[in-house]
Write a protein that holds these residues in place. Sequence first.
Motif, PDB file in Angstrom:
ATOM      1  N   GLU A   1     -38.238 -38.626   1.309  1.00  9.65           N
ATOM      2  CA  GLU A   1     -38.130 -39.937   0.661  1.00  9.65           C
ATOM      3  C   GLU A   1     -37.316 -40.929   1.493  1.00  9.65           C
ATOM      4  O   GLU A   1     -37.654 -42.111   1.563  1.00  9.65           O
ATOM      5  N   ILE A   2     -36.248 -40.477   2.130  1.00 10.29           N
ATOM      6  CA  ILE A   2     -35.350 -41.401   2.837  1.00 10.29           C
ATOM      7  C   ILE A   2     -35.559 -41.432   4.347  1.00 10.29           C
ATOM      8  O   ILE A   2     -34.965 -42.261   5.035  1.00 10.29           O
TER       9      ILE A   2
ATOM     10  N   TYR B   1     -28.052 -38.601  -1.486  1.00  9.22           N
ATOM     11  CA  TYR B   1     -29.324 -37.916  -1.279  1.00  9.22           C
ATOM     12  C   TYR B   1     -29.026 -36.537  -0.706  1.00  9.22           C
ATOM     13  O   TYR B   1     -28.011 -36.346  -0.039  1.00  9.22           O
TER      14      TYR B   1
ATOM     15  N   ASP C   1     -34.428 -34.717  -0.907  1.00  9.22           N
ATOM     16  CA  ASP C   1     -34.792 -36.130  -0.792  1.00  9.22           C
ATOM     17  C   ASP C   1     -35.153 -36.541   0.632  1.00  9.22           C
ATOM     18  O   ASP C   1     -35.426 -37.718   0.892  1.00  9.22           O
TER      19      ASP C   1
END
Length: 181
Positions: free
Chosen positions: A19-20, A12, A16
Amino acid sequence: MSTPTRLDLKHYGHADAAEIRGLLLDMHDEVYQGSDDPLAGREEFAKFVDHWSAREGFSCVVGYDQGEPVGYAYGAPLSAVTTWWAKVTPALSGEFTAETGGRTFALSELMVRRPWRGTGASRAIHDELLHGRGEERVTLLVHKEHGKVRAMYEGWGYRTVGETVPFEGAPELCAMVLVLR
């Protein structure tokens, strides 16, 4: 937990981060549950996640065992104006501390959930994060009192270059470096 036969290692980047973020925080909460470390609380740790993931060069690897998140490592290159080395004692030479924005990758976090400790997951995640990096070295900070963790990193080739308390409220940390090339 037996040794994972094969971890799925997923990369990632900065794009990202949103998202994480929850996954990173949830695993952190599990790993540090019951800790008396004042910096281990979710809100305090979220500041570190947000700081590092906001950097363009942010890189993260999350390991999965049959779809189950095992652990992760992340960091980013030190900028040319970093203060990373400023409080390390003994003081390091200007040649050693000179940063270009591409000289040193700072490994900010590496953690593995308890069931996967001792399985090689930490090393696999670490090595995948660093695989193919363009920097000449990696640096990280380890709690001075965590001799077992320091010994693990030394076994991977890191060496301690000094000690630091990088900001108010931080514990005494050992600054370690691994030469990549």
